[in-house]
Scaffold this motif. Structure first.
Motif, PDB file in Angstrom:
ATOM      1  N   GLU A  13       1.111  -1.302  -0.088  1.00  0.00           N
ATOM      2  CA  GLU A  13       0.357  -0.198  -0.074  1.00  0.00           C
ATOM      3  C   GLU A  13       1.058   1.635   0.188  1.00  0.00           C
ATOM      4  OE1 GLU A  13      -3.184   2.066   3.099  1.00  0.00           O
ATOM      5  OE2 GLU A  13      -2.822   0.405   3.623  1.00  0.00           O
ATOM      6  N   VAL A  14       1.753   1.120   0.553  1.00  0.00           N
ATOM      7  CA  VAL A  14       2.729   2.375   0.321  1.00  0.00           C
ATOM      8  C   VAL A  14       3.399   2.318  -0.231  1.00  0.00           C
ATOM      9  CG1 VAL A  14       2.489   2.293   3.149  1.00  0.00           C
ATOM     10  CG2 VAL A  14       4.029   1.340   2.876  1.00  0.00           C
ATOM     11  N   ASP A  15       3.954   1.420  -1.406  1.00  0.00           N
ATOM     12  CA  ASP A  15       4.893   0.790  -2.167  1.00  0.00           C
ATOM     13  C   ASP A  15       5.781   0.567  -2.315  1.00  0.00           C
ATOM     14  OD1 ASP A  15       5.176   0.907  -5.096  1.00  0.00           O
ATOM     15  OD2 ASP A  15       5.544   3.947  -5.635  1.00  0.00           O
ATOM     16  N   LEU A  16       6.231   0.349  -1.171  1.00  0.00           N
ATOM     17  CA  LEU A  16       7.544  -0.387  -0.213  1.00  0.00           C
ATOM     18  C   LEU A  16       7.896  -1.823  -1.165  1.00  0.00           C
ATOM     19  CD1 LEU A  16       9.268   0.888   2.799  1.00  0.00           C
ATOM     20  CD2 LEU A  16       9.646   1.608   0.288  1.00  0.00           C
ATOM     21  N   PRO A  17       9.117  -1.992  -1.759  1.00  0.00           N
ATOM     22  CA  PRO A  17       9.002  -3.248  -2.341  1.00  0.00           C
ATOM     23  C   PRO A  17       9.778  -4.336  -1.132  1.00  0.00           C
ATOM     24  CG  PRO A  17      11.355  -2.256  -2.660  1.00  0.00           C
ATOM     25  CD  PRO A  17      10.287  -0.948  -2.888  1.00  0.00           C
ATOM     26  N   GLN A  54      15.983   9.432   2.467  1.00  0.00           N
ATOM     27  CA  GLN A  54      15.050   8.606   2.198  1.00  0.00           C
ATOM     28  C   GLN A  54      15.110   7.449   2.401  1.00  0.00           C
ATOM     29  OE1 GLN A  54      12.966   8.063  -1.048  1.00  0.00           O
ATOM     30  NE2 GLN A  54      12.418   6.229  -0.218  1.00  0.00           N
ATOM     31  N   SER A  55      16.189   6.857   3.108  1.00  0.00           N
ATOM     32  CA  SER A  55      16.310   5.742   4.703  1.00  0.00           C
ATOM     33  C   SER A  55      15.187   5.874   5.461  1.00  0.00           C
ATOM     34  CB  SER A  55      18.540   5.504   4.679  1.00  0.00           C
ATOM     35  OG  SER A  55      18.384   6.630   5.332  1.00  0.00           O
ATOM     36  N   GLY A  56      15.552   7.312   5.977  1.00  0.00           N
ATOM     37  CA  GLY A  56      14.586   7.113   7.177  1.00  0.00           C
ATOM     38  C   GLY A  56      13.261   7.110   6.819  1.00  0.00           C
ATOM     39  N   ALA A  57      12.685   7.344   5.610  1.00  0.00           N
ATOM     40  CA  ALA A  57      11.417   7.397   5.285  1.00  0.00           C
ATOM     41  C   ALA A  57      11.375   5.796   5.154  1.00  0.00           C
ATOM     42  CB  ALA A  57      11.042   7.637   3.897  1.00  0.00           C
ATOM     43  N   ASN A  58      12.514   5.021   4.901  1.00  0.00           N
ATOM     44  CA  ASN A  58      12.089   3.495   4.435  1.00  0.00           C
ATOM     45  C   ASN A  58      11.333   3.499   5.926  1.00  0.00           C
ATOM     46  OD1 ASN A  58      11.867   3.664   2.007  1.00  0.00           O
ATOM     47  ND2 ASN A  58      14.030   2.954   1.630  1.00  0.00           N
ATOM     48  N   ILE A  59      12.447   3.239   7.176  1.00  0.00           N
ATOM     49  CA  ILE A  59      12.380   2.789   8.139  1.00  0.00           C
ATOM     50  C   ILE A  59      11.308   3.433   8.505  1.00  0.00           C
ATOM     51  CG2 ILE A  59      13.524   3.165  10.363  1.00  0.00           C
ATOM     52  CD1 ILE A  59      16.240   3.592   9.281  1.00  0.00           C
ATOM     53  N   MET A  60      10.851   4.372   8.699  1.00  0.00           N
ATOM     54  CA  MET A  60       9.222   5.279   9.283  1.00  0.00           C
ATOM     55  C   MET A  60       8.104   4.123   9.015  1.00  0.00           C
ATOM     56  SD  MET A  60       9.766   9.099   8.587  1.00  0.00           S
ATOM     57  CE  MET A  60       7.949   9.020   9.750  1.00  0.00           C
ATOM     58  N   LEU A  61       8.530   3.925   7.218  1.00  0.00           N
ATOM     59  CA  LEU A  61       6.677   2.981   6.639  1.00  0.00           C
ATOM     60  C   LEU A  61       7.409   1.742   7.450  1.00  0.00           C
ATOM     61  CD1 LEU A  61       7.633   4.545   2.935  1.00  0.00           C
ATOM     62  CD2 LEU A  61       5.543   5.131   4.820  1.00  0.00           C
ATOM     63  N   SER A  62       8.136   1.324   7.052  1.00  0.00           N
ATOM     64  CA  SER A  62       7.958  -0.576   7.795  1.00  0.00           C
ATOM     65  C   SER A  62       7.690  -0.979   9.167  1.00  0.00           C
ATOM     66  CB  SER A  62      10.103  -1.191   7.464  1.00  0.00           C
ATOM     67  OG  SER A  62      10.227  -0.711   5.845  1.00  0.00           O
ATOM     68  N   TYR A 111      14.517 -13.681  12.860  1.00  0.00           N
ATOM     69  CA  TYR A 111      14.176 -12.299  12.306  1.00  0.00           C
ATOM     70  C   TYR A 111      14.531 -12.227  11.073  1.00  0.00           C
ATOM     71  CZ  TYR A 111      19.216 -12.598  12.209  1.00  0.00           C
ATOM     72  OH  TYR A 111      20.777 -13.264  11.451  1.00  0.00           O
ATOM     73  N   GLU A 112      14.276 -11.601  10.045  1.00  0.00           N
ATOM     74  CA  GLU A 112      14.031 -11.269   8.104  1.00  0.00           C
ATOM     75  C   GLU A 112      15.024 -10.636   8.391  1.00  0.00           C
ATOM     76  OE1 GLU A 112      11.227 -12.464   6.703  1.00  0.00           O
ATOM     77  OE2 GLU A 112      11.174 -14.622   7.522  1.00  0.00           O
ATOM     78  N   MET A 113      15.590 -10.200   7.561  1.00  0.00           N
ATOM     79  CA  MET A 113      16.723  -8.562   6.812  1.00  0.00           C
ATOM     80  C   MET A 113      15.711  -8.183   5.864  1.00  0.00           C
ATOM     81  SD  MET A 113      19.328  -9.020   8.450  1.00  0.00           S
ATOM     82  CE  MET A 113      20.181  -7.373   7.643  1.00  0.00           C
ATOM     83  N   LEU A 114      14.756  -7.063   5.838  1.00  0.00           N
ATOM     84  CA  LEU A 114      13.875  -6.895   5.096  1.00  0.00           C
ATOM     85  C   LEU A 114      14.389  -5.940   3.957  1.00  0.00           C
ATOM     86  CD1 LEU A 114      11.193  -5.228   7.024  1.00  0.00           C
ATOM     87  CD2 LEU A 114      11.127  -7.518   5.841  1.00  0.00           C
ATOM     88  N   ASN A 115      15.974  -5.364   4.249  1.00  0.00           N
ATOM     89  CA  ASN A 115      16.813  -4.496   3.441  1.00  0.00           C
ATOM     90  C   ASN A 115      18.430  -4.407   4.518  1.00  0.00           C
ATOM     91  OD1 ASN A 115      17.206  -2.592   5.100  1.00  0.00           O
ATOM     92  ND2 ASN A 115      16.059  -1.593   3.145  1.00  0.00           N
TER      93      ASN A 115
END
Length: 287
Positions: A158-162, A216-224, A182-186
């Protein structure tokens, strides 16, 4: 100030050479039009040469340009409406998350290798079976691993993150009383889950992110993190979860202490440390 000095030098070169050529040609009896035309041409050449020399000496310093990713991730929403949850990220929040992580600048993979959660082993005071029964009876967060996995991945879409979570719950080891994995998302974001010993019920969710200093990396963490929050409860929409993470970040920045929010019988928390960077957790309210 440097730019002004550079401009004065360049225009001074243009006018000076123009005047010098025109004066020299006038003394030689050359016509008005010709001497000023040649003076202007030579003056423009001197103007360009002076500009090159000024730039070489550092009088003109180009301003840094923003990349498309930085502009998109740091762009604040124009107004509340039907925009995607990712569009609601506050640029300052994303930069703060990235900057906090960048202080230690350690990829999540390395941090997890140093301090990955291990399933709790049995203590000698009680039998393994007894401890497993006690943990199985504990109140979890109200969702099992397969359901959480489906909701989390749907929210990430929904937030368009792969980034996707597989939810591969390991088998219970003979000497352990619960299951943690645990799993690594990236390479910088990790999702950790602690589950009950017999069922797939989740006891706790932890998502950590160590950014690389970019918005961008901060946004990815927030969205995750907000997707993980939203996945824990059907009563918490993705947009609400994102606003909640943003508010938690602001509170943490104001106080420097762990922030906790209780909603729907669950405790959502945020803190930061030098090993994991940003840490978002979900656990049941303790009795």
């Amino acid at each position: 100030m440097k730019e002004l000095l550079g401009a004065i030098i360049m225009f001074g070169a243009l006018i000076g050479v123009w005047y010098w050529i025109a004066s020299k040609f006038r003394r030689q009896g050359i016509g008005l039009f010709t001497r000023h035309f040649v003076g202007v041409i030579c003056g423009v050449g001197a103007f360009m040469i002076a500009g090159i020399l000024a730039a070489g000496t550092g009088l003109f310093e180009p301003k840094p340009t923003e990349t498309a990713d930085s502009v998109n991730s740091a762009e604040a929403p124009a107004a509340a409406g039907d925009e995607a949850p990712g569009d609601q990220i506050d640029g300052a929040d994303a930069e703060e998350v990235a900057a906090t992580s960048a202080k230690h600048d350690e990829p999540a993979a390395e941090a997890v290798e140093q301090a990955a959660p291990e399933p709790a082993p049995a203590t000698p005071t009680e039998s393994i079976a007894q401890q497993r029964e006690e943990i199985e009876a504990k109140q979890g967060i109200g969702i099992d691993v397969p359901a959480f996995t489906r909701r989390f991945n749907a929210s990430m879409q929904e937030v368009d993150l792969p980034l996707r979570f597989n939810g591969n719950l390991p088998a219970l080891k003979d000497d352990h009383v619960q299951r943690s994995f645990y799993e690594m998302l990236n390479d910088r974001i990790v999702l950790m889950i602690t589950a009950k010993p017999h069922s797939d019920g989740i006891l706790e969710v932890l998502i950590t992110g160590s950014g690389d200093g970019t918005p961008q990396s901060g946004a990815n963490i927030m969205l995750s993190a907000s997707s993980a929050f939203a996945a824990t409860s059907s009563q918490l929409a993705s947009k609400e979860a994102l606003l909640m993470t943003s508010d938690m970040l602001k509170q943490y920045n104001d106080t420097g202490e762990q922030v906790e929010v209780v909603r729907n019988g669950l405790v959502y928390s945020y803190s930061s440390n030098d090993l994991f960077g940003n840490m978002f957790a979900v656990s049941p309210v303790k009795d």
